[in-house]
Design a protein around this motif. Sequence first.
Motif, PDB file in Angstrom:
ATOM      1  N   ARG A  58       0.822  -1.372   0.096  1.00 16.75           N
ATOM      2  CA  ARG A  58       0.038   0.195  -0.019  1.00 16.75           C
ATOM      3  C   ARG A  58       0.910   1.253   0.036  1.00 16.75           C
ATOM      4  O   ARG A  58       0.466   2.521  -0.340  1.00 16.75           O
ATOM      5  CB  ARG A  58      -0.776   0.108   1.231  1.00 16.75           C
ATOM      6  CG  ARG A  58      -2.005  -0.972   1.132  1.00 16.75           C
ATOM      7  CD  ARG A  58      -2.911  -0.772   2.310  1.00 16.75           C
ATOM      8  NE  ARG A  58      -4.058   0.277   1.991  1.00 16.75           N
ATOM      9  CZ  ARG A  58      -5.028   0.661   3.006  1.00 16.75           C
ATOM     10  NH1 ARG A  58      -4.855  -0.084   3.983  1.00 16.75           N
ATOM     11  NH2 ARG A  58      -5.743   1.560   2.423  1.00 16.75           N
ATOM     12  N   ASP A  77      -5.565  -8.305   0.080  1.00 17.67           N
ATOM     13  CA  ASP A  77      -5.494  -8.147   1.337  1.00 17.67           C
ATOM     14  C   ASP A  77      -5.990  -9.500   1.953  1.00 17.67           C
ATOM     15  O   ASP A  77      -7.131  -9.431   2.247  1.00 17.67           O
ATOM     16  CB  ASP A  77      -5.941  -6.921   1.980  1.00 17.67           C
ATOM     17  CG  ASP A  77      -6.030  -6.776   3.544  1.00 17.67           C
ATOM     18  OD1 ASP A  77      -5.288  -7.732   4.047  1.00 17.67           O
ATOM     19  OD2 ASP A  77      -6.398  -5.934   4.025  1.00 17.67           O
ATOM     20  N   CYS A  86      -6.512   0.326  -6.710  1.00 12.51           N
ATOM     21  CA  CYS A  86      -5.844   1.671  -6.662  1.00 12.51           C
ATOM     22  C   CYS A  86      -5.870   2.191  -8.256  1.00 12.51           C
ATOM     23  O   CYS A  86      -5.602   1.365  -9.122  1.00 12.51           O
ATOM     24  CB  CYS A  86      -4.427   1.577  -6.273  1.00 12.51           C
ATOM     25  SG  CYS A  86      -3.960   0.943  -4.682  1.00 12.51           S
ATOM     26  N   GLU A  97      -8.652   4.687  -4.060  1.00 15.11           N
ATOM     27  CA  GLU A  97      -8.682   3.470  -3.441  1.00 15.11           C
ATOM     28  C   GLU A  97     -10.000   2.865  -3.221  1.00 15.11           C
ATOM     29  O   GLU A  97     -10.556   3.410  -2.196  1.00 15.11           O
ATOM     30  CB  GLU A  97      -7.663   3.540  -2.378  1.00 15.11           C
ATOM     31  CG  GLU A  97      -7.606   2.099  -2.058  1.00 15.11           C
ATOM     32  CD  GLU A  97      -6.653   1.668  -0.421  1.00 15.11           C
ATOM     33  OE1 GLU A  97      -5.538   1.780  -0.764  1.00 15.11           O
ATOM     34  OE2 GLU A  97      -7.096   1.742   0.462  1.00 15.11           O
TER      35      GLU A  97
END
Length: 123
Positions: A58, A77, A86, A97
């Motif tokens: 990130r 994630d 993104c 995001e």
Amino acid sequence: MAAGLDLEVAPKVSVKFGNGFTPLADIVVCAGQHSTFVPGEAVKLVIEVADISLADDRGAKALDYARAALAQYIIADLDGRRFLQCIGPDADGYGVEAITVFGAPLGLATLAGVVIDTTRLSA
């Protein structure tokens, strides 16, 4: 690939961007077939799979991808059971995001009509 696009999905491949950034990406969606590395201009999407690497994916890595002008960068994630999309790269990072939870359809902002089925990730 879906939506009539002539794209390849390459796991664990090096990408060579024009600005000198050369990451080993977890998943790359690109135009054409490439054996050794994928040139940055062929890359349509990069997906990085994050567990302990989430802060770097990130942070520094997202900034590097944005500075290389990669239109869309997705972080899977694992701990958060979500995708972080993104979009809108510039020299300071990504402008947007968007979050999609595992199990929900993952629409790709930069590949019109392409939706990734993530239902198997919801369990």
